[in-house]
Design an enzyme around this catalytic site. Structure first.
Site, PDB file in Angstrom:
ATOM      1  N   ASP A 155       0.902  -1.076  -0.064  1.00  0.00           N
ATOM      2  CA  ASP A 155      -0.360   0.320  -0.120  1.00  0.00           C
ATOM      3  C   ASP A 155       1.361   1.089   0.315  1.00  0.00           C
ATOM      4  O   ASP A 155       1.113   1.849   1.288  1.00  0.00           O
ATOM      5  CB  ASP A 155      -0.630   0.205   1.749  1.00  0.00           C
ATOM      6  CG  ASP A 155      -1.772   0.787   1.351  1.00  0.00           C
ATOM      7  OD1 ASP A 155      -1.908   2.166   0.457  1.00  0.00           O
ATOM      8  OD2 ASP A 155      -2.535   1.526   2.615  1.00  0.00           O
ATOM      9  N   PRO A 162      10.200   8.445  -1.316  1.00  0.00           N
ATOM     10  CA  PRO A 162      10.542   7.277  -1.166  1.00  0.00           C
ATOM     11  C   PRO A 162       9.929   6.126  -1.514  1.00  0.00           C
ATOM     12  O   PRO A 162      10.294   4.122  -0.779  1.00  0.00           O
ATOM     13  CB  PRO A 162       9.936   7.384   0.819  1.00  0.00           C
ATOM     14  CG  PRO A 162       9.360   8.147   0.896  1.00  0.00           C
ATOM     15  CD  PRO A 162       9.738   8.882  -0.288  1.00  0.00           C
TER      16      PRO A 162
END
Length: 279
Positions: A155, A162
């Site tokens: 998810d 990142p």
């Protein structure tokens, strides 16, 4: 005077929504985090200017990224969620009575804190005793935990900052190693309208890593274009071959057993992406 929030989704397109007030703003170690109260969608979580979830339509994403894989695996006990600091996927995972442990590997602990405060209906299960919250890099966590999980759900945000490493083949290979011999993974894979090359590449990488690979879609109004894709990789179980009579039924608002196989019937232009053709 009216205040509106606009997410610029491409160089030429964006969405905008009326804002009642700003509830929270901070710059974390990893990203800019905002929570705003909107007139149309209730509270909205925004990371680096991109909508992550809202009170009104969150159930679509969280149900659809979770239940296809979880309801395909016959006995999921150990589950890992990479990202998902808002807790919505964890909430859906814990609907399954077979689950003994659900690990949340979220790199930004501030997302977890803000979600608990401003999205209690989404993050409310993060304190369940079956949940192991790890504020850590999901890529590293997967590398350090081989052969442990029945289901891994990625998810992530979009492939920016990142989250870039979460859309690359070495990551999917690491997921395969972290899964048990009959494990299943699923990841959100963006919109076919604006990211056709990404969907094509992700499907190619997952299908070369897992013997079974499937892409499916759902409608999420606050995500770019509204049409969102997910890609599943499985070592053994095919979501298209499950016995529909055995699918678990929950008090969900979008997912239901009758949709389980139907969502894999893709629009022709999306099917062309995953079959190696042109958009």
């Amino acid at each position: 005077m009216e205040l509106w929030f606009t997410e610029k989704q491409t160089e030429n397109h964006g969405i905008t929504t009326k804002v009642k007030r700003t509830l929270h703003h901070e710059v974390t170690e990893f990203q800019k985090l905002d929570v705003i109260e909107t007139a149309q969608f209730g509270n909205m979580l925004v990371l680096d200017g991109m909508v992550m979830t809202t009170d009104k339509d969150e159930f679509v994403y969280h149900e659809m990224i979770t239940h296809i894989a979880m309801n395909t695996h016959p006995h999921p006990e150990q589950v890992l969620v990479v990202g998902g600091g808002d807790g919505g996927v964890i909430r859906e995972v814990l609907r399954y009575p077979t689950v003994k442990r659900a690990v949340l590997a979220e790199i930004d602990g501030k997302v977890i804190e803000a979600s608990k405060k401003y999205f209690p209906a989404i993050a409310g299960m993060l304190d369940d005793p079956r949940v192991d919250v790890q504020v850590t890099d999901g890529v590293r966590y997967i590398q350090e935990n081989k052969g442990r999980f029945d289901v891994i759900i990625v998810d992530s945000t979009e492939p920016i900052g990142p989250a870039v490493g979460l859309f690359q083949k070495p990551f999917y290979e690491g997921i395969s190693e972290a899964l048990k011999e009959d494990g299943i993974m699923v990841a959100q894979t963006d919109t076919p309208w604006f990211k056709p090359d990404l969907i094509r590449q992700v499907f190619r990488d997952i299908s070369s890593t897992f013997p079974i690979a499937r892409t499916y879609t759902a409608n999420i109004p606050t995500y770019p274009s509204g049409l969102w894709s997910f890609t599943l990789g499985s070592k053994k179980y095919d979501p298209l071959e499950v016995n529909e009579d055995n699918l678990k039924r929950f008090d969900t608002r979008y997912y239901r057993p009758e949709l389980h196989k139907a969502v894999f019937r893709l629009p022709a232009f999306v099917e062309a992406l995953v079959s190696g053709g042109e958009e």
